[in-house]
Scaffold this motif. Sequence first.
Motif, PDB file in Angstrom:
ATOM      1  N   ALA A   1       0.834  -1.203   0.000  1.00  0.00           N
ATOM      2  CA  ALA A   1       0.000   0.000   0.000  1.00  0.00           C
ATOM      3  C   ALA A   1       0.868   1.252   0.000  1.00  0.00           C
ATOM      4  CB  ALA A   1      -0.912  -0.010   1.213  1.00  0.00           C
ATOM      5  N   ALA A   2       1.963   1.206   0.759  1.00  0.00           N
ATOM      6  CA  ALA A   2       2.870   2.362   0.805  1.00  0.00           C
ATOM      7  C   ALA A   2       3.477   2.607  -0.567  1.00  0.00           C
ATOM      8  CB  ALA A   2       3.965   2.117   1.841  1.00  0.00           C
ATOM      9  N   GLY A   3       3.830   1.510  -1.251  1.00  0.00           N
ATOM     10  CA  GLY A   3       4.383   1.628  -2.608  1.00  0.00           C
ATOM     11  C   GLY A   3       3.376   2.246  -3.554  1.00  0.00           C
ATOM     12  N   ALA A   4       2.140   1.775  -3.452  1.00  0.00           N
ATOM     13  CA  ALA A   4       1.079   2.317  -4.322  1.00  0.00           C
ATOM     14  C   ALA A   4       0.870   3.787  -4.043  1.00  0.00           C
ATOM     15  CB  ALA A   4      -0.215   1.545  -4.096  1.00  0.00           C
ATOM     16  N   ASP A   5       0.883   4.141  -2.766  1.00  0.00           N
ATOM     17  CA  ASP A   5       0.697   5.552  -2.414  1.00  0.00           C
ATOM     18  C   ASP A   5       1.793   6.415  -3.019  1.00  0.00           C
ATOM     19  OD1 ASP A   5      -1.574   5.025  -1.060  1.00  0.00           O
ATOM     20  OD2 ASP A   5      -0.659   4.991   0.936  1.00  0.00           O
ATOM     21  N   LYS A   6       3.034   5.902  -2.982  1.00  0.00           N
ATOM     22  CA  LYS A   6       4.153   6.686  -3.513  1.00  0.00           C
ATOM     23  C   LYS A   6       3.991   6.873  -5.031  1.00  0.00           C
ATOM     24  CE  LYS A   6       9.159   7.059  -3.847  1.00  0.00           C
ATOM     25  NZ  LYS A   6       8.929   7.895  -5.003  1.00  0.00           N
ATOM     26  N   VAL A   7       3.602   5.773  -5.703  1.00  0.00           N
ATOM     27  CA  VAL A   7       3.391   5.861  -7.157  1.00  0.00           C
ATOM     28  C   VAL A   7       2.352   6.936  -7.468  1.00  0.00           C
ATOM     29  CG1 VAL A   7       2.420   4.648  -9.155  1.00  0.00           C
ATOM     30  CG2 VAL A   7       4.070   3.493  -7.674  1.00  0.00           C
ATOM     31  N   LEU A   8       1.271   6.924  -6.707  1.00  0.00           N
ATOM     32  CA  LEU A   8       0.191   7.879  -6.966  1.00  0.00           C
ATOM     33  C   LEU A   8       0.625   9.303  -6.613  1.00  0.00           C
ATOM     34  CD1 LEU A   8      -2.867   5.817  -5.628  1.00  0.00           C
ATOM     35  CD2 LEU A   8      -2.055   6.037  -7.974  1.00  0.00           C
ATOM     36  N   ARG A   9       1.376   9.402  -5.520  1.00  0.00           N
ATOM     37  CA  ARG A   9       1.837  10.728  -5.087  1.00  0.00           C
ATOM     38  C   ARG A   9       2.744  11.355  -6.139  1.00  0.00           C
ATOM     39  NH1 ARG A   9       3.191   9.194  -0.168  1.00  0.00           N
ATOM     40  NH2 ARG A   9       5.387   8.917  -0.667  1.00  0.00           N
ATOM     41  N   ASP A  10       3.534  10.498  -6.797  1.00  0.00           N
ATOM     42  CA  ASP A  10       4.505  11.013  -7.761  1.00  0.00           C
ATOM     43  C   ASP A  10       3.913  11.283  -9.148  1.00  0.00           C
ATOM     44  OD1 ASP A  10       6.347  10.887  -5.814  1.00  0.00           O
ATOM     45  OD2 ASP A  10       7.309   9.042  -6.493  1.00  0.00           O
ATOM     46  N   LEU A  11       2.647  11.006  -9.315  1.00  0.00           N
ATOM     47  CA  LEU A  11       2.043  11.275 -10.629  1.00  0.00           C
ATOM     48  C   LEU A  11       2.040  12.782 -10.888  1.00  0.00           C
ATOM     49  CD1 LEU A  11      -1.040   8.851 -10.567  1.00  0.00           C
ATOM     50  CD2 LEU A  11       1.086   8.593 -11.865  1.00  0.00           C
ATOM     51  N   PRO A  12       2.199  13.157 -12.151  1.00  0.00           N
ATOM     52  CA  PRO A  12       2.234  14.599 -12.446  1.00  0.00           C
ATOM     53  C   PRO A  12       0.861  15.246 -12.286  1.00  0.00           C
ATOM     54  CG  PRO A  12       2.217  13.325 -14.478  1.00  0.00           C
ATOM     55  CD  PRO A  12       2.323  12.328 -13.357  1.00  0.00           C
ATOM     56  N   ALA A  13       0.863  16.504 -11.876  1.00  0.00           N
ATOM     57  CA  ALA A  13      -0.401  17.255 -11.815  1.00  0.00           C
ATOM     58  C   ALA A  13      -0.733  17.730 -13.224  1.00  0.00           C
ATOM     59  CB  ALA A  13      -0.256  18.439 -10.866  1.00  0.00           C
ATOM     60  N   LEU A  14      -1.824  17.240 -13.763  1.00  0.00           N
ATOM     61  CA  LEU A  14      -2.166  17.575 -15.156  1.00  0.00           C
ATOM     62  C   LEU A  14      -3.050  18.807 -15.264  1.00  0.00           C
ATOM     63  CD1 LEU A  14      -2.787  14.065 -16.774  1.00  0.00           C
ATOM     64  CD2 LEU A  14      -0.683  15.398 -16.630  1.00  0.00           C
ATOM     65  N   GLY A  15      -3.811  19.081 -14.232  1.00  0.00           N
ATOM     66  CA  GLY A  15      -4.665  20.277 -14.269  1.00  0.00           C
ATOM     67  C   GLY A  15      -6.086  19.975 -14.695  1.00  0.00           C
ATOM     68  N   VAL A  16      -6.578  20.781 -15.639  1.00  0.00           N
ATOM     69  CA  VAL A  16      -7.995  20.725 -16.003  1.00  0.00           C
ATOM     70  C   VAL A  16      -8.142  20.268 -17.453  1.00  0.00           C
ATOM     71  CG1 VAL A  16     -10.097  22.080 -16.242  1.00  0.00           C
ATOM     72  CG2 VAL A  16      -8.502  22.568 -14.404  1.00  0.00           C
ATOM     73  N   GLY A  17      -8.937  19.248 -17.649  1.00  0.00           N
ATOM     74  CA  GLY A  17      -9.068  18.706 -19.003  1.00  0.00           C
ATOM     75  C   GLY A  17     -10.500  18.415 -19.381  1.00  0.00           C
ATOM     76  N   LEU A  18     -10.606  17.809 -20.550  1.00  0.00           N
ATOM     77  CA  LEU A  18     -11.920  17.572 -21.131  1.00  0.00           C
ATOM     78  C   LEU A  18     -11.983  16.146 -21.646  1.00  0.00           C
ATOM     79  CD1 LEU A  18     -14.569  18.986 -22.067  1.00  0.00           C
ATOM     80  CD2 LEU A  18     -13.377  19.592 -24.170  1.00  0.00           C
ATOM     81  N   GLY A  19     -13.123  15.517 -21.444  1.00  0.00           N
ATOM     82  CA  GLY A  19     -13.359  14.215 -22.067  1.00  0.00           C
ATOM     83  C   GLY A  19     -13.528  14.457 -23.555  1.00  0.00           C
ATOM     84  N   PHE A  20     -12.617  13.918 -24.354  1.00  0.00           N
ATOM     85  CA  PHE A  20     -12.635  14.234 -25.783  1.00  0.00           C
ATOM     86  C   PHE A  20     -13.833  13.617 -26.482  1.00  0.00           C
ATOM     87  CE2 PHE A  20     -11.673  13.054 -30.179  1.00  0.00           C
ATOM     88  CZ  PHE A  20     -11.537  14.326 -30.706  1.00  0.00           C
ATOM     89  N   ARG A  21     -14.550  14.432 -27.219  1.00  0.00           N
ATOM     90  CA  ARG A  21     -15.614  13.969 -28.107  1.00  0.00           C
ATOM     91  C   ARG A  21     -15.376  14.657 -29.446  1.00  0.00           C
ATOM     92  NH1 ARG A  21     -15.404  11.663 -23.991  1.00  0.00           N
ATOM     93  NH2 ARG A  21     -16.963  11.533 -22.343  1.00  0.00           N
ATOM     94  N   GLU A  22     -15.669  13.966 -30.510  1.00  0.00           N
ATOM     95  CA  GLU A  22     -15.345  14.495 -31.847  1.00  0.00           C
ATOM     96  C   GLU A  22     -15.836  15.919 -32.098  1.00  0.00           C
ATOM     97  OE1 GLU A  22     -14.942  10.747 -34.801  1.00  0.00           O
ATOM     98  OE2 GLU A  22     -16.075  12.446 -35.514  1.00  0.00           O
ATOM     99  N   PRO A  23     -17.039  16.276 -31.689  1.00  0.00           N
ATOM    100  CA  PRO A  23     -17.505  17.642 -31.980  1.00  0.00           C
ATOM    101  C   PRO A  23     -16.617  18.724 -31.367  1.00  0.00           C
ATOM    102  CG  PRO A  23     -19.327  16.272 -31.265  1.00  0.00           C
ATOM    103  CD  PRO A  23     -18.092  15.464 -31.047  1.00  0.00           C
ATOM    104  N   PHE A  24     -15.807  18.362 -30.367  1.00  0.00           N
ATOM    105  CA  PHE A  24     -14.964  19.365 -29.720  1.00  0.00           C
ATOM    106  C   PHE A  24     -13.674  19.647 -30.494  1.00  0.00           C
ATOM    107  CE2 PHE A  24     -16.678  17.597 -25.468  1.00  0.00           C
ATOM    108  CZ  PHE A  24     -17.746  18.474 -25.491  1.00  0.00           C
ATOM    109  N   ARG A  25     -13.381  18.806 -31.485  1.00  0.00           N
ATOM    110  CA  ARG A  25     -12.012  18.803 -32.014  1.00  0.00           C
ATOM    111  C   ARG A  25     -11.540  20.183 -32.498  1.00  0.00           C
ATOM    112  NH1 ARG A  25     -11.680  14.217 -35.801  1.00  0.00           N
ATOM    113  NH2 ARG A  25     -12.032  15.671 -37.487  1.00  0.00           N
TER     114      ARG A  25
END
Lengths: 285, 296
Positions: free
Chosen positions: A3-27
């Motif tokens: 669990a500690a290993g998993a927590d570290k992996v998750l903690r080290d993930l990059p902060a991506l910010g704000v995004g959108l679920g891609f749908r074709e009409p948005f392209r």
Amino acid sequence: MAAAGADKVLRDLPALGVGLGFREPFRGDLFMHRDRVDFLEITADHYLDAPPEKLRELELLAEHFTLIPHALNLSLASAEGVDRDYLKKLARLVRRLDPPWWSDHIAFTRAGGVDIGHLSPTVFSEEAAQVIARNVAAARELIDAPLILENITYMLTVPGGQVSEAEFLRAVLERTGCGLLLDVTNLHINSVNHGYDWRDFLRKLPAERIVQLHFVGGHWHDGILVDSHSHPTPEDVWAVMDETLRRAPVKGVILERDENIPPFSEILRELDRARELGRKHERWD
Amino acid sequence: MPTPMIPHDPDPHEIAYLRGGENEVTRSVIFALVQKGLLQISQQGKDHFVGQVAEQKERRSLSPIERRTLDWFTQPQKTSEVFHSGALASQLKPFCSAYEQRLKSEQLLTTDEMRLRARMVIVAGTLAILGLGAYKLLIALSRGRFNVGFLVVLSVAGLILLLLVCRTPRVSRRGHEYMERLRLAFERLKYGAQPSQQPQAAGVQAFDPSMLLLVGVFGVGALAGTPYDSFQQSFRRGAAGDAGTGTGSSCGSSCGSSDSSSSSDSSSSSSCSSSSGSSCSSGSSCGGGGCGGCGS
């Protein structure tokens, strides 16, 4: 230790910010407003057996955005195990995109070899958590990128459960070592339809495991709140998001608008608001 | 070199230049000014005229190329005249030169160096083919064999193949790939454009940058069925005789039959100019209506 290993992996993930679920009409609009969308979540299933045109689209998106594959059909809660063919295709896609993480749902979409075509809730039991852990382990044999699991909405609670939904989610996360993709809209909808307090629910979740959020608005139908991805995010859901961002080291949030698609300026307004919330809690710049 | 990324803030006029040269820039700039309510298109009889709107609005938001174009329209001009007279083209030349330079530095347009390299390959290849052919011919003749027809045909075919492989169209391969990328990225904007409910003069609509980008990437043919349908119709008609004027002759390679020298012959300019705007905008033969001579 695991669990500690998993927590570290998750903690080290990059902060991506704000995004959108891609749908074709948005392209087109996406490329006109690239500076206001930090990353995209793509529906993995759309690109598994895709025609060349979709693959060109995928290539174009991957060259300009960080992409998070979001799978629909791995059916992690299926007691019969995951579909190996589907998993192989999914693994190929994830390898191709090399994302910081990928996601699927805590649900089953297949039973007895029959595709249900719907994200169905599983029973909230220890046995069901074991099934999910087994299936996640199978997925990990082929996919190295961290997997995060999403909570779904459900119209009825499957009989035979031994624990609450929040306790079940916690058990699944502990057993699998996965992060949580907390759909705050689903949380709000379930809390309304099943009459519980979302704040209590949130308190029971392991905050350090919450990696990503989904948000959007649903609609009312015959006294039931439906997760239709069809309306602007309501104030109640913004409140859930605010509290979640306060409590959890969230790396990214995704607006999931599928139906009744508004002018892109409205989408951008929602993204801007989510960005401000994240900034308020110092989750991203 | 990898294909360039799509910029955060793509310049529709520069894209129009890449796609079709000065004529396409002229169309996109005029469209921008119509959209901003500074130019209007009117119809007198069969002719369409472009002129300034009587009450001029705020000009400060205009880019230099838009300002220069607006100033040129002190008197209403027939849409066909805009391309025929060359006066506007000369006004836009400095801007187009800047586009050209930048696009060449990105190797999106064929550079002089590329042309030189291609010429050297052609010369070397021609010498090799002719030299080898002549050598074999002499040997054959010296041995009294006259069945050299196949050798001659093969040499001619080799030369033709060499010229085809080494031709240097205005837009480089990288440029074509970039345009392809732009089309893929922005094609959905076509569907976002509201269909027009009723025919109307190409006048003032709210300025929508996506429409301008659509024109930059696909040409005015992409306006068919939108509130600006009459704009594309009047420019299609008005520009029907402008095939290849100015440097908008880039159509040559992609449209096939457009000829930069056939500046005023609409009927012979290309299949594009005699067909509807939609056929140009379909992107099947003209790269998304991008031919200088399509009038769309």
